[in-house]
Every structure is written in structure tokens, then in C-alpha cells.
Enzyme design. Structure first.
Site, PDB file in Angstrom:
ATOM      1  N   LYS A   1       9.208   1.213  -9.580  1.00 42.79           N
ATOM      2  CA  LYS A   1       7.997   1.918  -9.156  1.00 42.79           C
ATOM      3  C   LYS A   1       6.783   1.464  -9.952  1.00 42.79           C
ATOM      4  CE  LYS A   1       5.445   4.926  -7.024  1.00 42.79           C
ATOM      5  NZ  LYS A   1       4.939   4.495  -5.714  1.00 42.79           N
TER       6      LYS A   1
ATOM      7  N   HIS B   1      -4.285 -22.450  12.262  1.00 44.77           N
ATOM      8  CA  HIS B   1      -4.327 -23.487  11.214  1.00 44.77           C
ATOM      9  C   HIS B   1      -2.954 -23.689  10.583  1.00 44.77           C
ATOM     10  CE1 HIS B   1      -8.650 -23.678  11.570  1.00 44.77           C
ATOM     11  NE2 HIS B   1      -8.679 -22.352  11.531  1.00 44.77           N
TER      12      HIS B   1
ATOM     13  N   TRP C   1      15.793  -1.300 -16.866  1.00 39.07           N
ATOM     14  CA  TRP C   1      15.540  -2.349 -15.879  1.00 39.07           C
ATOM     15  C   TRP C   1      15.501  -3.623 -16.705  1.00 39.07           C
ATOM     16  CZ3 TRP C   1      12.103  -6.050 -13.902  1.00 39.07           C
ATOM     17  CH2 TRP C   1      12.144  -6.257 -12.527  1.00 39.07           C
TER      18      TRP C   1
ATOM     19  N   GLU D   1      -0.953  -5.827   3.420  1.00 36.49           N
ATOM     20  CA  GLU D   1      -0.281  -4.629   2.909  1.00 36.49           C
ATOM     21  C   GLU D   1       0.868  -4.216   3.842  1.00 36.49           C
ATOM     22  OE1 GLU D   1       0.431  -2.842   0.632  1.00 36.49           O
ATOM     23  OE2 GLU D   1       0.953  -0.891   1.442  1.00 36.49           O
TER      24      GLU D   1
ATOM     25  N   CYS E   1      12.210   1.256 -16.204  1.00 38.96           N
ATOM     26  CA  CYS E   1      12.775   1.897 -17.382  1.00 38.96           C
ATOM     27  C   CYS E   1      12.261   3.342 -17.509  1.00 38.96           C
ATOM     28  CB  CYS E   1      12.446   1.182 -18.676  1.00 38.96           C
ATOM     29  SG  CYS E   1      13.092  -0.473 -18.769  1.00 38.96           S
TER      30      CYS E   1
ATOM     31  N   GLU F   1       9.383  -4.656   1.458  1.00 34.91           N
ATOM     32  CA  GLU F   1      10.051  -3.980   0.347  1.00 34.91           C
ATOM     33  C   GLU F   1      11.110  -2.982   0.777  1.00 34.91           C
ATOM     34  OE1 GLU F   1       7.367  -2.121  -2.476  1.00 34.91           O
ATOM     35  OE2 GLU F   1       6.108  -1.348  -0.904  1.00 34.91           O
TER      36      GLU F   1
ATOM     37  N   ASN G   1      11.055   1.399 -24.172  1.00 38.75           N
ATOM     38  CA  ASN G   1      10.461   0.760 -22.983  1.00 38.75           C
ATOM     39  C   ASN G   1       9.408  -0.215 -23.462  1.00 38.75           C
ATOM     40  OD1 ASN G   1      11.924   2.392 -21.344  1.00 38.75           O
ATOM     41  ND2 ASN G   1      10.204   3.658 -20.667  1.00 38.75           N
TER      42      ASN G   1
ATOM     43  N   LYS H   1       4.786  -3.559   2.848  1.00 41.91           N
ATOM     44  CA  LYS H   1       5.567  -2.346   3.177  1.00 41.91           C
ATOM     45  C   LYS H   1       6.855  -2.718   3.888  1.00 41.91           C
ATOM     46  CE  LYS H   1       4.362  -0.023   1.180  1.00 41.91           C
ATOM     47  NZ  LYS H   1       3.229  -0.210   0.330  1.00 41.91           N
TER      48      LYS H   1
ATOM     49  N   ARG I   1      11.797   5.101 -10.849  1.00 41.41           N
ATOM     50  CA  ARG I   1      11.090   4.034 -11.568  1.00 41.41           C
ATOM     51  C   ARG I   1      11.827   2.704 -11.467  1.00 41.41           C
ATOM     52  NH1 ARG I   1       7.476   6.100 -15.239  1.00 41.41           N
ATOM     53  NH2 ARG I   1       7.695   4.380 -16.700  1.00 41.41           N
TER      54      ARG I   1
HETATM   55  O1  M6R Z   1       1.151   1.603 -10.017  1.00 41.11           O
HETATM   56  P1  M6R Z   1       0.346   0.508  -9.384  1.00 41.11           P
HETATM   57  O2  M6R Z   1      -0.410   1.002  -8.208  1.00 41.11           O
HETATM   58  O3  M6R Z   1      -0.527  -0.217 -10.352  1.00 41.11           O
HETATM   59  O4  M6R Z   1       1.420  -0.519  -8.859  1.00 41.11           O
HETATM   60  C1  M6R Z   1       1.053  -1.772  -8.365  1.00 41.11           C
HETATM   61  C2  M6R Z   1       2.158  -2.385  -7.562  1.00 41.11           C
HETATM   62  O5  M6R Z   1       3.267  -2.625  -8.375  1.00 41.11           O
HETATM   63  C3  M6R Z   1       2.581  -1.493  -6.388  1.00 41.11           C
HETATM   64  O6  M6R Z   1       1.510  -1.222  -5.554  1.00 41.11           O
HETATM   65  C4  M6R Z   1       3.703  -2.159  -5.576  1.00 41.11           C
HETATM   66  O7  M6R Z   1       3.222  -3.283  -4.934  1.00 41.11           O
HETATM   67  C5  M6R Z   1       4.297  -1.129  -4.608  1.00 41.11           C
HETATM   68  N1  M6R Z   1       5.722  -1.119  -4.675  1.00 41.11           N
HETATM   69  C6  M6R Z   1       3.935  -1.362  -3.202  1.00 41.11           C
HETATM   70  O8  M6R Z   1       4.460  -0.427  -2.335  1.00 41.11           O
END
Ligand code: M6R
Length: 592
Positions: A587, A493, A74, A470, A2, A477, A100, A474, A28
């Protein structure tokens, strides 16, 4: 998640300014949007489902008005429809509002208002606030009725309110971002969820704190403390972000721009005020129980931190996702230290974890990118990562900067902050080689090979195990390929059953004490037909494809994630996905 943008001032193209501002907040995440602008005796509202960029020049952009507001939504309460989009209004558009956050007790208030004859046409909690203000308006002034309505709201919010017969904007916040930009002509103000939205016009800002409200008229602005019911003074702050830092420039997408910026952003992160690093290190040493807390990628960074503190400082720290932190509440005392990691500083789960901790007297440190964020403002100590605006939904440059800060802290706890800083400076200079086009071209070969696979896996050990997790985030997403990360030792396992002929498996092989074991895991995978993509300083026999990374010792998590960020970006582009705005994601996740 939002976006809010509003304008009041001498310019007469407020609707156009608002639409442009909303476009800058697109990163966002949103599914519908709307704009409202004031005319002499009415407020015109236009709403749409879909993308703002589909908006052509038309009556909205050409409308003349000096007071307008907009919102990108959103969906949370109610589906993605024009009716549920913001602005929301009362029946005759007397009160019009964007919002928001989540109005937690809205159903109860809605019932009370329905009994008084209010009719609702949307499923949103926002519409209830508009009616609540209208109800109070029967007795009070516009300002008083907004204040009274806010006092009834439970939950987090950022709101901007217009009234048909008033040339004023009322805006307030609690736990949801809202910043006021102060324009150059006198009496010009921008209100937005994030600074880049109005950076084109001004770099002078006023930060509203929780439970504060601004009343902005054509020739005046005043601030109120809602709880104390009194007028307060606010400072104008000049920020050093420039327009270029929040624009794509010559890059096709923000994601690749932000990946490419990492040499500089890492250098900025390392150049911290030595005093704050030493102060936080001392707090870590003095604490009885330290928790690293974050969500998503920031959570994975916290996990890396757990390993870094063990390896470098020989110190045990705990990691918890923001959404899981409440489970540890019985272990929290005044001696506990909580270190929150967040790019946006607005992630609802992490903010809620902070609330839980604060109730127990825990001291809060935050490692954040957005220094004006709620998290930074409610923390006892703040380490800003200084990465500049990160607009792609997939976090890249903020990630490596956060790891750098944790590395620095781990060294500082061991009395070796200078050694840590030197190591990071060397790492920053070494990653330069990884950010040139030739490196990208090499990775593109593997991207083209695997672009149509159904699943892929990533393995790592020690501090590169969270980097495997991580890497999976990446890849998921932006490429939408099923990707999962595992600790190398866990493969046999269970997960090894997933490997069949040509299943791509990325092995993160740092030159450390885990090297032999992770190579052995890669060999086990290869024996089951897996295709091994090795990320490593040296070429190993088991690799089918090798991505070279510099040998940087303790900072291997930083150098290992960069090629995966590049690979994820390339896969997104090859698969015709939008790497900056992946489907279903926002975001900053400002709801639980
Ligand atoms: O703004 P933040 O770092 O607190 O956000 C946390 C997660 O929402 C953020 O890292 C999310 O997992 C990303 N899209 C990953 O690339």
C-alpha cells in the site's frame, strides 16, 4: 510496506493484541511476519512466512504477557525466509528488534561488528541494529545504547526494541511512520505504523517526529530528541477516525467499499478550509516554477493537475514523478513551489524529492490523506484530502479527492474558487448514480466478456490522457491483465499495431474540445478489429459497449475513472484475485 505493532500495558494478552494489530496492517503488504513477547526472564520469538490470517488460535495467541511486539515484513534485504523475518535478535535474545525502513550503511557497520566477534544469521540490515545496540550495551544503559545505535544509522527507520531484562519498550523513527496510541487504562500504550491498527482501543495518539524516541515503561513514558540529546514534551491528540471507517463492514472487500464511499469523500475533500486553498493558490501565482510531484496513481493525478491548471487557470505547471524529480534540481530556486500528492504521505520517492527541493529552499505544499504522515509533517503547507483510511492497495477514493483539490486550486488561481466548488458539489451529487448496484451490474456485463483477454488498452486526450494511464494502473494491479494507456493521438505512431480482432479498447470520451479527435481515434481502432468500450456522457456510434458517465465539464477525470475502478474490481473478483492485496504490491512504498 512492512507493519509494526507493539503493546505495553496492564492487559495480559499482549501477543494476541499484537497479532490482531498486525492483521489490521496487512493491507500495507508483506510476505512474512513475526511476534515477540516478554516472559519473566526471556523474550519468546515466533516467525512465519505467509499470511497472518492463516494463524490459528494456538500457543502464540494464548501466551500470557503484557509486553509484545510484532512485524509484517515486505522483503528488501534478504529473501523471504523465517530467518530474515522480524523480530530480529542478538544471539541470546538479549536485544530483540523490529524495524521498517532501510539502514543504508549497514554493511559497513556489520563488518565492524563482525571484527568484534558478532555473528549474524540473517541477511537483514535489521539484525545489524540489534547487534549494534548490544555492543553499545557493554558500556551504556539500554536507553543510551539505543540512542547511540540510532545515531549511527543512515537512512529512514522506525524501530521498536525490547531487552531481555527490562520491562520497557524503546521506539524511535526517522522518515518512516510510527504512531503511539494512548490507551484508556493508565500506562497502556500501542505503537503502530498506522492508526487503524489500534483504533479499536483508542483514538488518542502521540505522533513521534523524525529523530525522536520514546521510552515506555510499565508506569512511565518519556520522549527524547535524539539529535539534541534532551527530554521533550509531546502532546496527546484526539483523532476523529472511527473503527467503522477502517473496517470492511458489509462489503466483501475494502476496494469496493472505498469506491462506493466516493460521493461522501469527494464532499469532504471539497469542504476545505477556504483560507488554505486561497493561501496555496496565492503561492502558486507568486511562484517562479511550480512542480506537481507524486508516484503511481498520485503521479497520474499530478499529470491531471498539469492539464487542469492549463485549462482553468491558464497557468503552466510542471509534473514530475517523485523518482524523476531529481533531474530538475538545477531549475529549483527559493521561488519554486512544489506540490506533492500522496495518499499515505510516506512514499519514499516523493519524500526524497522533497529533500532535494528543500536543499534548494523550495516551499513545499502537500496534498495528503494521512495527516500524521512524514510528508505532511515536513511540508510548509498541507491540504488534507479527508478521505478517511484507504486500505485497499489500489487507490480509488483518495484519487478522486486529490483531483478535486487540484480542480479547486486551479479555479482559485483564476479567482473562481466558488465556481470550482459549485462544480465539484454538482459532480459529487452526480456520481451518486454511478455508485448504485445497477450501474455495477451493467459494468459486470463487460467484465464477464473481457475477463480472459490477454491485453487491453485505454485511450484519452487532454486531461483524460492521464486518466487513461491511471485506468491502466487500476486494471493492471488488481486484474493482472496487461493494460496500457495511450494519448489518443499517439496511437497511429506505434501502438495501433497491437490491435487485432476483438482487442478491448476503452475510449474516455469527455464532452470537451477533444471529443471529436478521441472518437476519431476510436474509429481507427475499430477499423482494425478493436472492440470499443466507450466511457462517455453520450452513446456514440463507434461504441460496441457504452458506459454512461455524467457530463460534468472540467471534472470529467473524476467521473471517468470511477467506472474503470469498478471494472478493475470486478475483473479481480472474476479472476479470483484478491483486490485488496494484489500480488507483489504494497500500500505504501516506503523504499526507493
Ligand atoms: O501513498 P501514495 O499516494 O504516495 O502512493 C503512491 C503510489 O504508490 C500509489 O498511488 C500506487 O500507485 C497505488 N497502488 C495505485 O493504486
Amino acid at each position: 510496506m512492512c507493519g509494526i505493532f507493539a503493546y505495553i500495558g496492564p492487559k495480559t494478552n499482549a501477543p494476541k493484541i499484537v497479532i490482531e494489530g498486525l492483521k489490521k496492517l496487512e493491507y500495507r503488504g508483506y510476505d512474512s511476519w513475526g511476534v515477540a513477547y516478554k516472559t519473566t526472564d526471556d523474550i519468546v520469538i515466533n516467525k512465519k512466512v505467509g499470511k497472518i490470517e492463516e494463524m490459528k488460535e494456538g500457543p502464540w495467541t494464548k501466551a500470557k504477557s503484557s509486553l509484545a511486539m510484532g512485524h509484517s515484513r515486505w522483503a528488501t534485504h534478504g529473501g523471504v525466509t523465517e530467518k530474515n523475518a522480524h523480530p530480529q535478535a542478538t544471539e541470546n535474545r538479549d536485544i530483540v528488534l523490529v524495524h521498517n525502513g532501510i539502514f543504508e550503511n549497514y554493511l559497513e557497520v556489520k563488518k565492524q561488528l563482525q571484527k568484534k566477534g558478532h555473528k549474524f544469521i540473517s541477511q537483514t540490515d535489521t539484525e545489524v541494529i540489534a547487534h549494534l545496540i548490544e555492543e553499545y550495551g557493554k558500556k551504556f544503559s539500554f536507553e543510551e545504547s539505543v540512542k547511540s545505535a540510532i545515531k549511527k544509522i543512515e537512512g529512514r527507520y522506525a524501530i521498536v526494541v525490547l531487552k531481555k531484562n527490562e520491562n520497557k519498550i524503546m521506539t524511535a523513527r526517522k522518515g518512516s511512520p510510527l504512531i503511539i496510541g494512548v490507551g484508556t487504562p493508565k500506562n497502556e500504550y500501542f505503537i503502530a505504523s498506522d492508526i487503524p491498527a489500534f483504533l479499536k482501543y483508542t483514538n488518542k495518539v502521540i505522533y513521534l517526529d523524525d529523530d525522536q524516541m520514546a521510552v515506555i515503561g510499565e508506569k512511565s513514558i518519556k520522549f527524547l530528541d535524539i539529535k539534541k540529546d534532551k527530554e521533550i514534551k509531546k502532546r496527546i491528540i484526539k483523532i476523529d477516525w472511527n473503527v467503522e471507517s477502517s473496517e470492511k463492514g458489509d462489503f466483501p472487500h475494502f476496494m469496493i467499499k472505498e469506491i462506493t464511499e466516493q460521493k461522501d469523500t469527494l464532499t469532504k475533500a471539497i469542504n476545505q478550509d477556504p483560507e488554505i486553498i486561497e493561501k496555496v493558490a496565492q503561492a502558486i501565482k507568486n511562484a517562479y516554477g511550480v512542480y506537481l510531484v507524486g508516484c503511481g496513481t498520485a503521479g497520474k493525478v499530478g499529470m491531471v493537475g498539469e492539464y487542469l491548471f492549463a485549462e482553468i487557470a491558464k497557468k503552466h505547471v510542471n509534473f514530475a514523478f517523485g523518482s524523476e524529480f531529481g533531474n530538475y534540481k538545477d531549475f529549483l530556486t527559493k521561488k519554486t513551489l512544489m506540490i506533492c500528492i500522496s495518499q499515505s504521505g510516506e512514499t519514499a520517492d516523493t519524500l526524497e524529492a522533497i529533500e532535494t527541493a528543500k536543499k534548494k529552499g523550495v516551499k513545499i505544499v502537500s496534498i495528503v490523506n494521512v495527516e500524521s504522515s512524514t510528508m505532511a509533517r515536513i511540508s510548509d503547507m498541507v491540504i488534507p484530502i479527508k478521505a478517511g483510511p484507504e486500505k485497499a492497495v489500489a487507490s480509488t477514493k483518495a484519487t478522486t479527492s486529490q483531483i478535486a483539490i487540484l480542480t479547486l486550486l486551479a479555479y482559485a488561481c483564476d479567482g473562481g474558487v466558488k465556481i470550482g466548488k459549485q462544480l465539484l458539489i454538482t459532480t459529487a451529487s452526480q456520481i451518486n448514480d454511478m455508485l448504485n448496484p445497477r450501474y455495477g451490474e451493467h459494468i459486470m456485463k463487460i467484465a464477464k466478456k473481457i475477463k480472459n483477454v490477454e491485453s487491453m488498452y485505454i485511450i484519452g486526450r487532454g486531461k483524460n490522457y492521464p486518466i487513461a494511464l491511471e485506468s491502466a494502473i487500476k486494471l493492471q494491479e488488481v486484474s493482472y491483465i496487461h493494460a496500457e494507456g495511450f494519448a489518443g493521438g499517439e496511437l497511429k505512431h506505434g501502438p495501433i499495431a497491437l490491435i487485432s480482432k476483438n482487442t478491448p479498447v476503452i475510449a474516455l470520451v469527455a464532452n470537451d474540445e477533444n471529443k471529436k479527435d478521441v472518437l476519431s481515434n476510436a474509429t481507427e481502432v475499430k477499423a482494425r478489429g478493436g472492440y470499443i468500450i466507450g466511457v462517455s456522457p453520450e452513446k456514440e456510434e463507434v461504441f460496441d459497449f457504452w458506459i454512461r458517465v455524467p457530463d460534468t465539464g472540467s471534472t470529467s477525470p473524476i467521473v471517468n475513472i470511477i467506472p474503470i475502478q469498478i471494472l478493475a474490481y470486478q475483473l479481480a473478483v472474476l479472476r479470483k484475485n484478491d483486490p485488496d492485496k494484489p500480488r507483489n504490491l504494497a500500500k505504501s512504498v516506503t523504499v526507493k
